[in-house]
Design a protein around this motif. Sequence first.
Motif, PDB file in Angstrom:
ATOM      1  N   ASN A 217       0.811  -1.264   0.015  1.00 32.48           N
ATOM      2  CA  ASN A 217       0.080   0.003   0.027  1.00 32.48           C
ATOM      3  C   ASN A 217       0.944   1.195  -0.099  1.00 32.48           C
ATOM      4  O   ASN A 217       0.565   2.338  -0.555  1.00 32.48           O
ATOM      5  CB  ASN A 217      -0.995   0.103   1.241  1.00 32.48           C
ATOM      6  N   GLU A 218       2.141   1.339   0.858  1.00 31.66           N
ATOM      7  CA  GLU A 218       2.905   2.343   0.570  1.00 31.66           C
ATOM      8  C   GLU A 218       3.572   2.390  -0.718  1.00 31.66           C
ATOM      9  O   GLU A 218       3.728   3.583  -1.270  1.00 31.66           O
ATOM     10  CB  GLU A 218       3.925   2.162   1.867  1.00 31.66           C
ATOM     11  N   ILE A 219       3.847   1.179  -1.420  1.00 28.96           N
ATOM     12  CA  ILE A 219       4.600   1.520  -2.508  1.00 28.96           C
ATOM     13  C   ILE A 219       3.384   1.804  -3.712  1.00 28.96           C
ATOM     14  O   ILE A 219       3.979   2.749  -4.534  1.00 28.96           O
ATOM     15  CB  ILE A 219       4.805  -0.132  -3.157  1.00 28.96           C
ATOM     16  N   ALA A 220       2.325   1.495  -3.387  1.00 22.39           N
ATOM     17  CA  ALA A 220       1.189   2.055  -4.384  1.00 22.39           C
ATOM     18  C   ALA A 220       1.239   3.844  -4.422  1.00 22.39           C
ATOM     19  O   ALA A 220       0.883   4.087  -5.239  1.00 22.39           O
ATOM     20  CB  ALA A 220      -0.358   1.653  -3.832  1.00 22.39           C
ATOM     21  N   GLN A 221       1.453   4.000  -2.985  1.00 19.31           N
ATOM     22  CA  GLN A 221       1.283   5.866  -2.997  1.00 19.31           C
ATOM     23  C   GLN A 221       2.306   6.186  -3.723  1.00 19.31           C
ATOM     24  O   GLN A 221       2.335   7.263  -4.740  1.00 19.31           O
ATOM     25  CB  GLN A 221       1.566   6.207  -1.555  1.00 19.31           C
ATOM     26  N   ILE A 222       3.546   5.429  -3.779  1.00 16.96           N
ATOM     27  CA  ILE A 222       4.828   5.943  -4.445  1.00 16.96           C
ATOM     28  C   ILE A 222       4.600   5.751  -5.993  1.00 16.96           C
ATOM     29  O   ILE A 222       5.114   6.393  -6.919  1.00 16.96           O
ATOM     30  CB  ILE A 222       6.094   5.078  -3.935  1.00 16.96           C
ATOM     31  N   CYS A 223       3.704   4.712  -6.301  1.00 11.62           N
ATOM     32  CA  CYS A 223       3.310   4.604  -7.896  1.00 11.62           C
ATOM     33  C   CYS A 223       2.772   5.691  -8.337  1.00 11.62           C
ATOM     34  O   CYS A 223       2.541   6.173  -9.465  1.00 11.62           O
ATOM     35  CB  CYS A 223       2.769   3.292  -8.007  1.00 11.62           C
ATOM     36  N   ASP A 224       1.686   6.146  -7.405  1.00  8.81           N
ATOM     37  CA  ASP A 224       0.795   7.165  -7.909  1.00  8.81           C
ATOM     38  C   ASP A 224       1.764   8.691  -8.167  1.00  8.81           C
ATOM     39  O   ASP A 224       1.245   9.338  -8.973  1.00  8.81           O
ATOM     40  CB  ASP A 224      -0.284   7.515  -6.680  1.00  8.81           C
ATOM     41  N   MET A 225       2.598   8.733  -7.182  1.00  6.60           N
ATOM     42  CA  MET A 225       3.584  10.080  -7.366  1.00  6.60           C
ATOM     43  C   MET A 225       4.188  10.008  -8.551  1.00  6.60           C
ATOM     44  O   MET A 225       4.614  10.914  -9.211  1.00  6.60           O
ATOM     45  CB  MET A 225       4.142   9.936  -6.002  1.00  6.60           C
ATOM     46  N   SER A 226       4.978   8.594  -8.880  1.00 12.90           N
ATOM     47  CA  SER A 226       5.924   8.591  -9.789  1.00 12.90           C
ATOM     48  C   SER A 226       5.308   8.165 -11.338  1.00 12.90           C
ATOM     49  O   SER A 226       6.195   8.014 -12.251  1.00 12.90           O
ATOM     50  CB  SER A 226       7.018   7.361  -9.392  1.00 12.90           C
ATOM     51  N   GLY A 227       4.059   7.656 -11.418  1.00 12.47           N
ATOM     52  CA  GLY A 227       3.487   7.186 -12.529  1.00 12.47           C
ATOM     53  C   GLY A 227       3.845   5.806 -13.056  1.00 12.47           C
ATOM     54  O   GLY A 227       3.461   5.119 -13.967  1.00 12.47           O
ATOM     55  N   ALA A 228       4.224   4.809 -11.732  1.00 16.71           N
ATOM     56  CA  ALA A 228       4.297   3.433 -12.090  1.00 16.71           C
ATOM     57  C   ALA A 228       3.000   2.760 -11.857  1.00 16.71           C
ATOM     58  O   ALA A 228       2.314   3.581 -11.240  1.00 16.71           O
ATOM     59  CB  ALA A 228       5.263   2.854 -10.822  1.00 16.71           C
ATOM     60  N   ASP A 229       2.956   1.359 -12.130  1.00 19.83           N
ATOM     61  CA  ASP A 229       1.792   0.580 -11.775  1.00 19.83           C
ATOM     62  C   ASP A 229       2.072  -0.288 -10.736  1.00 19.83           C
ATOM     63  O   ASP A 229       2.869  -1.259 -10.851  1.00 19.83           O
ATOM     64  CB  ASP A 229       1.554   0.091 -13.177  1.00 19.83           C
ATOM     65  N   VAL A 230       1.285  -0.080  -9.591  1.00 21.47           N
ATOM     66  CA  VAL A 230       1.474  -1.163  -8.509  1.00 21.47           C
ATOM     67  C   VAL A 230       1.328  -2.657  -9.031  1.00 21.47           C
ATOM     68  O   VAL A 230       1.938  -3.514  -8.293  1.00 21.47           O
ATOM     69  CB  VAL A 230       0.923  -0.607  -7.268  1.00 21.47           C
ATOM     70  N   THR A 231       0.327  -2.875  -9.951  1.00 18.88           N
ATOM     71  CA  THR A 231      -0.145  -4.262 -10.119  1.00 18.88           C
ATOM     72  C   THR A 231       1.160  -4.654 -10.852  1.00 18.88           C
ATOM     73  O   THR A 231       1.655  -5.837 -10.634  1.00 18.88           O
ATOM     74  CB  THR A 231      -1.316  -4.367 -10.986  1.00 18.88           C
ATOM     75  N   LYS A 232       1.947  -4.142 -11.882  1.00 18.59           N
ATOM     76  CA  LYS A 232       3.001  -4.556 -12.275  1.00 18.59           C
ATOM     77  C   LYS A 232       4.159  -4.785 -11.306  1.00 18.59           C
ATOM     78  O   LYS A 232       5.001  -5.601 -11.568  1.00 18.59           O
ATOM     79  CB  LYS A 232       3.417  -3.581 -13.450  1.00 18.59           C
ATOM     80  N   VAL A 233       4.302  -3.731 -10.528  1.00 18.56           N
ATOM     81  CA  VAL A 233       5.408  -3.693  -9.488  1.00 18.56           C
ATOM     82  C   VAL A 233       5.251  -5.043  -8.623  1.00 18.56           C
ATOM     83  O   VAL A 233       6.093  -5.878  -8.265  1.00 18.56           O
ATOM     84  CB  VAL A 233       5.564  -2.346  -8.586  1.00 18.56           C
ATOM     85  N   ALA A 234       3.932  -5.096  -8.055  1.00 13.35           N
ATOM     86  CA  ALA A 234       3.773  -6.263  -7.122  1.00 13.35           C
ATOM     87  C   ALA A 234       4.119  -7.530  -8.185  1.00 13.35           C
ATOM     88  O   ALA A 234       4.650  -8.810  -7.362  1.00 13.35           O
ATOM     89  CB  ALA A 234       2.417  -6.225  -6.851  1.00 13.35           C
ATOM     90  N   TYR A 235       3.681  -7.582  -9.513  1.00 10.44           N
ATOM     91  CA  TYR A 235       3.955  -8.900 -10.112  1.00 10.44           C
ATOM     92  C   TYR A 235       5.290  -9.240 -10.282  1.00 10.44           C
ATOM     93  O   TYR A 235       5.891 -10.375  -9.866  1.00 10.44           O
ATOM     94  CB  TYR A 235       3.274  -8.749 -11.637  1.00 10.44           C
TER      95      TYR A 235
END
Length: 430
Positions: A217-235
């Motif tokens: 959930n914290e990584i997701a916040q960084i994703c929102d800020m950076s333009g990354a996609d948390v589902t891809k990061v988690a995968y």
Amino acid sequence: MKICVIGTGYVGLVGSAVFADWGNQVIGVDNNPDKIRMIESGSMPIFEPGLKELVAKNISNGNLKFTNSLSDGISDAEIIFICVGTPMGEDGSADLKYIFQVAEEIALNMKTPKIISIKSTVPVGTNRKVREFIKSKTSVDFSSVSVPEFLREGSSIEDMNNTDRTVIGSDDTAAIEKVSELFNHLNSPIVKCDLESAELIKYASNSFLATKISFINEIAQICDMSGADVTKVAYGMGLDSRIGPKFLNASIGYGGSCFPKDVLALYKTSEDFGYHFNILDSVMKTNKNQKNYFLDKIKKIYGDNLNGKKIAVLGLAFKNDTDDIRESVAIEVVKILKEMGALINAFDPEAMPNSEKVLGNEKINYLNTKEEVFNDSDFLVILTEWKEFKDISSENLLKLKDKNVFDGRNLLNGSEIRQLGINYYSIGRK
Ligand code: UGA
């Protein structure tokens, strides 16, 4: 084997039915006569896939019985499993009053030697305290064994039949071997250890899983800020076998009757030992903030005042495949949306009767189908990860007056929705 299971909640009722299905003679005990009558007549006090059928099958083949009388229930049993609740006490530590009530009743009614096994989640040191307590009340010989339960609501029968491991803790090796006989047929390791290690394996496992969720959930916040996609990061993270893919779904936060309670209880136990568990402190803070992080996405569009807005809400249970709303983050979010002035058009496949008890009927309509929530609603909010919510027709989405979708469980396909001209906000995805 002859078994008595005390308590007919998730762990006790599912445990009784599965032990019976494995060919054991099982008596389930509960002090609530209405609950016993209900179960015997075929209606389950909880919704759990496959439970009703499994209970009916094993009552009719004679392997499973229920009673209100603890003394009748334990009289022939070789192993007694204590499966009563250990709710959160006022200070956040586990409240053990039901465990000790049952322990006292066992001590006063036990006539032959027994293996007394606690399946409820209890803080490290409890089994030994309960052992001393029973010993002070009876001269009958008994062994204490800790067998923590790892089933998840919504998939509990499958979890018991396909468990990753069984944990059996005791000072008495003969008792460990006897209890192992129950689980030997399962194709998974049995961890044989002392009482304290068994107790701590349970809390450490739940707390670690909660940590995994708060981390993503914290990584997701960084994703929102950076333009990354948390589902891809988690995968990508999950493909590393040291990390694994499970429990990396970003969300509005974890809820339920276990994680919030168990993380806090382990934190409190640590404090009692004089140790400050920094990571768990942060996990709890992150989880508390996560719903606000999601609500802020709504507030960015609408501000703090939702007077006159009608919101389609999908999901009220704390997770999919259950009617349980204990510590449900979905319920907390709905309460806040109501306080902000909104009218809620809600649907959950199983949790609406329970939700009505806590949310009442003011400013909320409980609808019969997921499609009905779209009628006359301004925007959509998804709060529980039911599989069927992944499948929403464009026709329904296009009924939303404001053309906004807030997906708190990352269930929908954002690019397909945007192609319809609808704004899509989720957790940690572009
Ligand atoms: C949890 C553990 O998973 C079980 O192993 C344990 O036996 C049980 O607690 C217990 O102690 O009795 P449960 O509470 O039924 O099981 O539910 P989970 O499937 O673990 O989900 C807990 C919460 O985490 C839910 O709110 C769910 O929506 C959330 N979650 C789960 C996420 O937000 N992201 C994920 O990736 C996974």
